[in-house]
Design an enzyme around this catalytic site. Structure first.
Site, PDB file in Angstrom:
ATOM      1  CB  SER A 195      -4.678   1.773  13.451  1.00 44.29           C
ATOM      2  OG  SER A 195      -4.307   0.861  12.447  1.00 44.29           O
ATOM      3  CG  ASN A 215      -5.131   5.198   2.642  1.00 44.27           C
ATOM      4  OD1 ASN A 215      -6.026   4.775   1.919  1.00 44.27           O
ATOM      5  ND2 ASN A 215      -4.196   4.415   3.141  1.00 44.27           N
ATOM      6  CD  GLU A 216      -4.183   8.129   6.499  1.00 42.83           C
ATOM      7  OE1 GLU A 216      -4.798   7.063   6.449  1.00 42.83           O
ATOM      8  OE2 GLU A 216      -2.984   8.233   6.118  1.00 42.83           O
ATOM      9  CG  ASP A 233      -1.371  11.509  20.978  1.00 46.08           C
ATOM     10  OD1 ASP A 233      -1.380  12.188  22.017  1.00 46.08           O
ATOM     11  OD2 ASP A 233      -0.755  10.439  20.874  1.00 46.08           O
ATOM     12  NE  ARG A 260       7.463   5.377  -3.370  1.00 41.63           N
ATOM     13  CZ  ARG A 260       7.978   5.267  -4.606  1.00 41.63           C
ATOM     14  NH1 ARG A 260       8.347   6.350  -5.272  1.00 41.63           N
ATOM     15  NH2 ARG A 260       8.124   4.080  -5.169  1.00 41.63           N
ATOM     16  CE1 TYR A 272      -2.433   6.339  12.911  1.00 41.08           C
ATOM     17  CE2 TYR A 272      -2.104   8.255  11.525  1.00 41.08           C
ATOM     18  CZ  TYR A 272      -1.949   7.620  12.731  1.00 41.08           C
ATOM     19  OH  TYR A 272      -1.295   8.256  13.757  1.00 41.08           O
ATOM     20  CB  SER A 273      -9.316   5.957   9.788  1.00 37.63           C
ATOM     21  OG  SER A 273     -10.533   6.221  10.437  1.00 37.63           O
ATOM     22  CG  ASP A 297      -2.017  -1.044   1.114  1.00 33.01           C
ATOM     23  OD1 ASP A 297      -2.061  -1.752   0.082  1.00 33.01           O
ATOM     24  OD2 ASP A 297      -2.819  -1.162   2.045  1.00 33.01           O
ATOM     25  N   GLY A 298       2.012   1.174   0.659  1.00 39.00           N
ATOM     26  CA  GLY A 298       2.901   2.338   0.704  1.00 39.00           C
ATOM     27  C   GLY A 298       3.324   2.788  -0.689  1.00 39.00           C
TER      28      GLY A 298
END
Lengths: 282, 282, 282, 282
Positions: free
Chosen positions: C186, C140-141, C170, C75, C183-184, C70-71
């Site tokens: 997680s 993604n976000e 945070d 990118r 990420y969301s 996914d990275g």
């Protein structure tokens, strides 16, 4: 050779053919080794070989073999006479977090056990009382729910007789270390290391902001239902009783009895990793 | 009259006028009572009255008064010489969960304390080590993060030198009972009763399925960063250091030192209810 | 035969030998089929066959093949010229939720695609602005964090220019449907069905009680950092920029551009089940 | 003056004296204004003034006034004839998230409403079907639970007739935007902005890893209980029915009916902030 165990009791899922077959072969194997073998009453007439059956509540043997999942273990621990003999749990169920061996390793495991090659994992249980009502000890958890799915429990919680918090929720449970990987985890509770003398209070779908709280095992926790006046107490998801009083109050503390599991090789964190999808990636 | 405390040190938020004013009036009050009064070096020249200042790391007084929020307390506990003197924490901050009294009650509280009318709440701290790097003890928590917000930590966790689990997350923290109502709670951790000898491992935004785990306080927890090789260690949100090694490994265990808070009346669950929105409804 | 695609661009993890090898074989295969083949500049000199390389920001091809996780996809989507060509994502990474085919099926997949046997999954992106600063669209976000791990963000959130809530955390992120499984998730966010025109605001370790909120995709969300004045904006975990102003304010809305994934057989829920441990039992 | 509303119906908590008193004074006030006034049958003989009573299921008035909490509103919306008249909800209950005005502002609010000074908040409802069984529309949520607290539901979920996921849990619920701040939130679901055409599937204490999923409102969601065969369907926590069939299956989709709330000034996020402890700090 002198063996540690001279008698054994079988508890098995009688609705599973494979569980019955394993009961038969293990029972024969243990008879050959000279042990007295008993089976839970519900197995009467279900096995091809003749087994002496006794009701679970009167089964006094040196150790027990359960053949099923966690449900079979929990049912056994609720009913057998106290103090409890050690349990070898063979996994033949949907959920086998507490179990030790798979059916294929059962004979080998039994032989090792008879040679004394095992360790005992001692698990704390919870003693549960309510005004005038006594409950079996909980190996996993005791939950206070409403008798009506449409209602919430509004409860006042005290630690060592001092009120600490109130909670409005579908229910509340107090879970042992053993139970912390079960219902409590599903409700959002933490995992308690088996070596930690503690229990955890976990709300079930709390309406108020209320997080799980971990208490020392020597605390006495009191949960008083302020609303409604009729509540359901559920022990290990197996035993239930409705309390109907002016102030239904549960008192929970460490029991003087324990459950002992016969462990051969796997340990807690191995089970956590492999059976609870508690996995790292990569 | 013989007083328990003969000297006092002040730590206050020097960016808040009210905190400085309270420092002045309390310091004068305590001088009148015959105590030696010191102030943290950062207050030099900030107060209208002349106060003898010393750096925090050399402040040896019988007790301390902090005027600020939890941040001021945490900063103090990281720096003062060990073992730590008792702390009276006056609340003048955004977040004052650890504090004991409001500014209006400060004089009254100080008078009661000088008469010995108080109790001490002793709080466990965590000793933190990494290969060749030493850290101050943590009162709240120690966190392992990446130095880069774009990266995740992939860590192997061991308990008493036995590997137990792996975790892929934004970070991992080990929190004390005291810290369990702070950052750990925000990250989804449970509340630990102050009487429970334990600490909790709480993941921060775990990518893998990983729940908070509560360990006995006598465990040694090791967190080894398998990726990346450069990690950030953060103590109590105040002290940070980057470790850059082949296998950056944190070792966390109970410290031999404690932090002691002077408590007059409020207790843990009262603070939990009133300061953390931990409220029942109705 | 007339093919839909006449040119293709390769983006691959140049740190993985297998990714380079697959790039070589697929490139040769596609050249044979008559396509113009380009590779991302970073692959220059890394492959055994000679490939024409161009920087990602100037790669104008009919479709793209990414070889990585996914990275690599994220990118790519941040950098390629808009509007974006369709992407075939081959899985060769740690996390491959967005990817479509495994390396073994790559040749077969490419052949099917050239025959037109595929569907396009169109994924909404987020347009992100800050005063005077422009950002790439997020697939993604977009996250707002502090530049300092020791600090919290205190933010005011507005929907369509009307203030709705404040949050102390945070950080805060706004995630697309695509990002809702990243990420969301997680951080505690829900899964958004790909067919739902929406995005979700998810707090990261909120200190205040703050739950994820799902908004219609035609909303404009504004996040104003009241504290601190220096914040870090992170797009898709790949692009970051520090904003340092009096009132750092992020404005997030649906982008006019989309990312298109070439899908052959698998669908969203299949990927959810098999790649995110989102499993039933039994 | 021409008024929009010529008749009004009252639904009030008859177990609360203050609710009955407010019913009386508002009813008299509205009679003076020339409206026809009716009261729910359960109020017969409970008020000091004579009110014409009708059963809720036959109350056809231009608008309704509920005096109670969210429970009173939910009970009303389940029973009144469709399409539903607008509701002015006066808060006199434990939980008043859906309500609009406090008792003290009731007369003023009513006067404004008669002058047309209000807006209508239209809330989507869910149509729920099971084989041969019909259910009232849900304003908040429909939940599938076991009839036995000791058992779990093992369900297969389909979207538009395509199986997507399986889940093992205490139960499953489908919640509207309106319901997203109720039971679903307690079970870990996100908040849905009222402007988002959607509903959310939220598991209740899932044993498997299963996160809330938000679907477009035009989806049809099917939940098939594979185990047990006897399940309990609960609508808005007020209406319940046991289904006992070979494959108990719930079908949930957007209803053609809506509930309309009369709103004078407060909006959704204001209510969220002030009534759900959804607060920032500082």
């Amino acid at each position: 050779m002198k063996t540690l165990f001279k008698s054994v009791g079988f508890v098995a899922r009688y609705d599973k053919k494979k569980a019955l077959q394993l009961t038969e072969s293990l029972a024969e194997h243990l008879m050959t080794k000279g042990l007295e073998v008993y089976a839970e009453e519900t197995l009467a007439g279900k096995t091809k070989i003749r087994l002496e059956t006794v009701p679970l509540e009167r089964m006094h043997t040196d150790f027990l073999i359960t053949i099923g999942g966690d449900g079979t273990i929990l049912r056994t621990c609720i009913t057998i006479p106290k103090p409890e003999p050690p349990i070898l749990a063979i996994n033949m169920g949907v959920r086998g977090f507490l179990t030790e061996v798979d059916p294929e390793q059962a004979v080998k495991a039994v032989d090792e056990i008879l040679k004394g090659e095992f360790s005992l994992e001692k698990c704390m249980k919870l003693a549960v009382e309510a005004d005038g009502t006594s409950f079996p000890d909980a190996l996993n958890e005791v939950a206070m729910l409403t008798d009506e799915p449409t209602r919430l429990v509004y409860a006042r919680i005290s630690k060592n007789n001092k009120p600490i918090l109130k909670c409005l929720a579908d229910g509340l449970m107090v879970s042992t270390q053993t139970g912390s990987t079960g219902y409590s985890l599903s409700a959002g509770g933490p995992v308690l290391d088996p070596g930690l003398d503690s229990f955890v209070l976990t709300p079930i779908c709390a309406l108020s902001v209320f997080k799980p709280i971990v208490f020392p095992a020597n605390s006495t926790l009191t949960i008083e239902a302020m609303r409604p006046k009729r509540i359901l107490v559920l022990i290990d998801g197996k035993y239930k009783k409705v309390i109907d009083s002016r102030d239904p109050t549960l008192t929970v503390r460490r029991s003087k009895y324990e459950t002992s599991f016969i462990r051969i090789k796997e340990n807690f964190y191995h089970r956590l990793k492999t059976r609870l999808l508690f996995k790292g990636i990569g």
